[in-house]
Every structure is written in C-alpha cells, then in structure tokens.
Design an enzyme around this catalytic site. Sequence first.
Site, PDB file in Angstrom:
ATOM      1  N   TRP A 129       0.789  -1.233   0.000  1.00 11.20           N
ATOM      2  CA  TRP A 129       0.000   0.000   0.000  1.00 11.20           C
ATOM      3  C   TRP A 129       0.818   1.279   0.000  1.00 11.20           C
ATOM      4  O   TRP A 129       0.273   2.367  -0.099  1.00 11.20           O
ATOM      5  CB  TRP A 129      -0.935   0.025   1.220  1.00 11.20           C
ATOM      6  CG  TRP A 129      -0.242  -0.327   2.524  1.00 11.20           C
ATOM      7  CD1 TRP A 129      -0.323  -1.522   3.175  1.00 11.20           C
ATOM      8  CD2 TRP A 129       0.633   0.489   3.321  1.00 11.20           C
ATOM      9  NE1 TRP A 129       0.448  -1.515   4.330  1.00 11.20           N
ATOM     10  CE2 TRP A 129       1.048  -0.275   4.438  1.00 11.20           C
ATOM     11  CE3 TRP A 129       1.124   1.789   3.213  1.00 11.20           C
ATOM     12  CZ2 TRP A 129       1.918   0.209   5.425  1.00 11.20           C
ATOM     13  CZ3 TRP A 129       1.997   2.265   4.187  1.00 11.20           C
ATOM     14  CH2 TRP A 129       2.378   1.488   5.275  1.00 11.20           C
ATOM     15  N   ASN A 130       2.142   1.192   0.134  1.00 12.53           N
ATOM     16  CA  ASN A 130       2.873   2.450   0.380  1.00 12.53           C
ATOM     17  C   ASN A 130       3.093   3.303  -0.871  1.00 12.53           C
ATOM     18  O   ASN A 130       3.027   4.518  -0.806  1.00 12.53           O
ATOM     19  CB  ASN A 130       4.179   2.184   1.149  1.00 12.53           C
ATOM     20  CG  ASN A 130       5.080   1.211   0.451  1.00 12.53           C
ATOM     21  OD1 ASN A 130       4.639   0.404  -0.375  1.00 12.53           O
ATOM     22  ND2 ASN A 130       6.360   1.270   0.760  1.00 12.53           N
ATOM     23  N   LYS A 153      -2.921  -7.977  -7.804  1.00 13.90           N
ATOM     24  CA  LYS A 153      -3.674  -7.920  -6.543  1.00 13.90           C
ATOM     25  C   LYS A 153      -3.078  -6.819  -5.663  1.00 13.90           C
ATOM     26  O   LYS A 153      -2.028  -6.995  -5.055  1.00 13.90           O
ATOM     27  CB  LYS A 153      -3.630  -9.251  -5.782  1.00 13.90           C
ATOM     28  CG  LYS A 153      -4.729  -9.273  -4.724  1.00 13.90           C
ATOM     29  CD  LYS A 153      -4.439 -10.117  -3.510  1.00 13.90           C
ATOM     30  CE  LYS A 153      -3.649  -9.443  -2.437  1.00 13.90           C
ATOM     31  NZ  LYS A 153      -4.255  -8.222  -1.827  1.00 13.90           N
ATOM     32  N   SER A 205       6.197  -7.273   2.644  1.00  8.82           N
ATOM     33  CA  SER A 205       7.024  -7.560   3.817  1.00  8.82           C
ATOM     34  C   SER A 205       7.814  -8.862   3.629  1.00  8.82           C
ATOM     35  O   SER A 205       7.419  -9.749   2.863  1.00  8.82           O
ATOM     36  CB  SER A 205       6.133  -7.670   5.053  1.00  8.82           C
ATOM     37  OG  SER A 205       5.216  -8.709   4.863  1.00  8.82           O
ATOM     38  N   GLU A 226      10.512  -8.358  -3.808  1.00  7.80           N
ATOM     39  CA  GLU A 226      10.997  -7.042  -3.357  1.00  7.80           C
ATOM     40  C   GLU A 226      10.489  -6.887  -1.932  1.00  7.80           C
ATOM     41  O   GLU A 226       9.302  -6.614  -1.720  1.00  7.80           O
ATOM     42  CB  GLU A 226      10.405  -5.924  -4.233  1.00  7.80           C
ATOM     43  CG  GLU A 226      10.738  -6.024  -5.704  1.00  7.80           C
ATOM     44  CD  GLU A 226      12.153  -5.562  -6.014  1.00  7.80           C
ATOM     45  OE1 GLU A 226      12.815  -5.009  -5.124  1.00  7.80           O
ATOM     46  OE2 GLU A 226      12.598  -5.794  -7.141  1.00  7.80           O
ATOM     47  N   LEU A 227      11.378  -7.068  -0.962  1.00  6.04           N
ATOM     48  CA  LEU A 227      10.895  -7.193   0.429  1.00  6.04           C
ATOM     49  C   LEU A 227      11.312  -6.001   1.294  1.00  6.04           C
ATOM     50  O   LEU A 227      11.639  -4.948   0.793  1.00  6.04           O
ATOM     51  CB  LEU A 227      11.401  -8.521   0.998  1.00  6.04           C
ATOM     52  CG  LEU A 227      11.051  -9.740   0.142  1.00  6.04           C
ATOM     53  CD1 LEU A 227      11.617 -11.018   0.750  1.00  6.04           C
ATOM     54  CD2 LEU A 227       9.544  -9.869  -0.037  1.00  6.04           C
ATOM     55  N   CYS A 260      10.157   1.483   1.449  1.00  8.04           N
ATOM     56  CA  CYS A 260      11.072   0.376   1.731  1.00  8.04           C
ATOM     57  C   CYS A 260      12.513   0.860   1.789  1.00  8.04           C
ATOM     58  O   CYS A 260      13.293   0.384   2.587  1.00  8.04           O
ATOM     59  CB  CYS A 260      10.897  -0.717   0.690  1.00  8.04           C
ATOM     60  SG  CYS A 260      11.068  -0.112  -0.985  1.00  8.04           S
TER      61      CYS A 260
END
Length: 458
Positions: A129-130, A153, A205, A226-227, A260
């Site tokens: 959501w960021n 999604k 996350s 991409e965490l 991130c």
Amino acid sequence: MPELISRNPATLEEVGRVPVSTAEEVDRAIARAHTAFAQWRTDRSERQQMLHRCSVALTESSDRLSALLVAEQGKITPEAQGEVWISARAFDHVATASWDDEVTAPKAPGRKASIQKVPFGVVAAVVPWNFPVYLTVAKIAPALAAGNTVVVKPAESVALVVGEMVSILQSILPAGVVEIVHAGPDIGRRLVAHPEVRKISFTGSTGVGRQIMKQAAQTITPVALELGGNDPVIVLDDADMEQTATSLARSVFFNAGQMCVAPKRAYVPHARLDEFCEALTAVASKISVGNGADPATGMGPLHNEAQHAFVRSLLDKATANGATVVTGGGRGTDLPGWFLEPTLVRDVDDSSEIVALEQFGPVFPVVGYDSLDQVIDTLNGQEFGLGASVWGSDEAAAIRVAEQLEAGSVWVNQHNAVEVELPFGGMKASGFGREGGAAGIEEFLQTRVLSIRTPHGA
Ligand code: NAD
C-alpha cells in the site's frame, strides 16, 4: 456482497468501497489473462506502441489519480503527483527499451542454434500500500513489454486508486492483458498458487515474501521478491552537516517514512553527533504535519492504525529504555488520523528495537560510532540489504565505504533516489530479482534454446 472499505488516513472518513473478488472471479481473471497471452506475445513493436499510450494516459489522468492517492494512501499532493509521474516514466522506459529476443549461438559442426528470450505467460503481481500506483506499474510495465499478461492484486486499503489506474490501462490494452482482483491474503494465496500463473512478482514484507516463496515451491513457479529493508545511513567525519541534514530530511520523512528504501537509522561519528542532531532538528521541526490534500502540509499521516500503533510502541519502548527524543514525538495536528510528527531519537544503540527493526514510519534513530570498520561489519552481518547511503565531502572516500556494503542500492550523498532506468532490488532478506532498467525487463523473460541439426553439417 463483502466489500473493501477505503478510509482517508488523515480524516478517517470513508473514501469509497470495492467489492471483494471471489475465488471464481480470480480463476476467471487468470483464464482471461491466459487467453490474451497467445496474441499479446506476438508483436513487440505493437506492444511498445500501446505501452507508450499508457504512459500518455497516466500523465493525462495525473490530477485525478493523485487526488485519489492522497485521499486513500495519505501522502501529500506533490508526492502523489511524483508517484504518477514516475509511473508514466516507467511505461515510457519500457516502450522505448530495446533488447535481443533472439541471438545466434556459437556455431558447432552439424547444427545451427539460437538462444531465444520468451515471456513466461500469466504473471501474478502482488503489491503493498505504500506506493500503490508506482509499485504496480513497476511490475506491469516490464512484464507487458516482455510479452506476458498480468493479474494484479493490490493491498486491500488502496483498491480504489490501483483499480482506477488499471482501468485507464484497460481502456488502451486488449481485453485480458491486465486484470485486477481485490481481496486480502486468502485470494492472494489462491492467485500465487494457481497452476496457470507462470511467474510471481511480489512486493511487500519479508514475512509474506517467505510464505509466497514456500507456496511457489509447490508449483516450482519462479518468483521475484521485493521485500523489507532497514536502510542505514553512514555519515563520515568530513560530512557537511547542513547539506547532509537538508537532503536527508527529505528522504527520511518522504511518504511519512513508509518507503522500503527510506533512510531508517543513522550512524554518525560520536564527535559530530550533536552537530548532526542539531542540523537535522532544524529541518525536521519545520515540516508541518496534516492532511496531504492541504498545500501547507509537508508530511501526511501514517497509512493505517496498525502501522501507527507499531511505530508509536517502538518509540515509547525506546524512551522507556533511555532514548532521548530530540524533536517530534507528538501528533502535530488535531485531525483524527494516524499522525506522528517527524521524530529524531538519540541515545540508542544497535540492539534497541527502534534501530534493529524495520519501523516504517517518520522516526529516525541516530547511533554514534567510533570505528567505521565496525559499523560496516555490523551492517553486513544484519538481515536486510535493500538500500544504504554514505555521506561525506570526500566523494572517493565515501565511494570506498559504499562499495563495502551489502545492499541492492547504495547511494552517496543522497538516499532513496529510485530511477526507472536503474535496476532496483535487494540482497539478503530484502529479496531477489530486479525492477527497472534492462534487468527489470529481463526479469520477465526466460531462455529457450532452438537447436537444429543441419543436413550436411553446414
Ligand atoms: P504485506 O507483505 O503485508 O502485503 C503485501 C501484499 O501481499 C498485499 O497485497 C497483501 O494482501 C498480500 N498478501 C499478504 N499475505 C499474502 C499471501 N500469503 N499470499 C499472497 N499475497 C499475500 O506488506 P504491506 O504491509 O502492504 O507493505 C509494507 C511492506 O512492504 C514493508 O515491509 C516494506 O518494506 C515492503 N516494501 C518493499 C518494497 C521493495 O521494493 N523492496 C517496496 C515497498 C514496500
């Protein structure tokens, strides 16, 4: 029918609702994307022309998309406009990029061969959501350029703005090329586990990334992850503190620290700690907190209650354990939303949670150091490796430090400068795979070798 309800994080008022997709709708979306793939993969130049039109359409819709992004996600208007702008740039980048779909393999007697780069098929794109618009486009644009089709999604709380952006793309692209489903983790799991999904591209996350990787092991579906990150900032002893503070503050408090690759902790020589804190306080204390739609606002709220409570609890624990809040720490506004002022904390060390965890908020802990080598060793021994930055007046010395750090992006005298032309991604628990640049397109291509026995050994 169950619905996702979006609320404005500044006012807590409802922004809108979207029906939750059912399992059958997810299956149908994948089936449509699968059908569309057969045609979409065939003509690269036609694809690139359409992707250029997507770029133009996003630019033309910037006001509408930005306003929705501010209302639903909480960021300030210039940042929302910047997010739409870089999304349009990402489409333009892939629309003009060139790569070899096929190269001739070295000759061997009795055969001719070529190495072909081919798309995977249906890509599942699962997004947080960021930066909901850009992080979705960072997957869609290269995946489509490479000839794949995509089912997106988005995170549940930003369904409206991603839905609006996808419908703009759908008005240009052939049916089924981009599909969207709205739901929580259950439907996310169904999407990534579907046998017709040939590649999973996930941003979010590290915990969810682990679950997705485990799930993908069942179907042997390739993943790009991409965490999370916990980006360190290393300030060298020759840094110009005023310049460093001014530039750093923009990065630290961008999107209320929910990035991130936000700078999430600073390592500063003990001898210059006071000076650093004073210089950063002078900038941070002037950032006004409020509704992102108000032009006077310099930083919006956190995105949701859980995120706010988490960051608040880390801050409270740190102060209970002896940390000093140098500036900030309050709400900074009477609005009812999830606010926390730009906050600077000192008298903390590596073992405190506010330094060790990815706090994902507008709190910046500062840690003093005496040995630079020890800082580098400690950082390289830690879990994350997304971004890092080194700040100093002697550029060559700063580069020498930067080159020792295990991180996917290392910046010198800047931080979180993400550019669509450059590959972006993590090392260690921050993930693998790249978005952006030529590597971003390559991520959505796989290799096929065509080898032919020639009749007379020609
Ligand atoms: P999240 O991991 O909770 O959720 C991300 C998405 O995954 C959402 O759409 C969610 O519904 C979905 N999801 C959750 N469980 C799932 C499952 N088991 N299977 C399939 N889908 C599932 O992340 P978030 O809270 O939305 O975003 C914040 C996190 O994202 C932070 O850790 C941040 O560092 C990370 N992030 C990383 C990058 C990067 O590029 N490395 C960029 C932005 C954010």
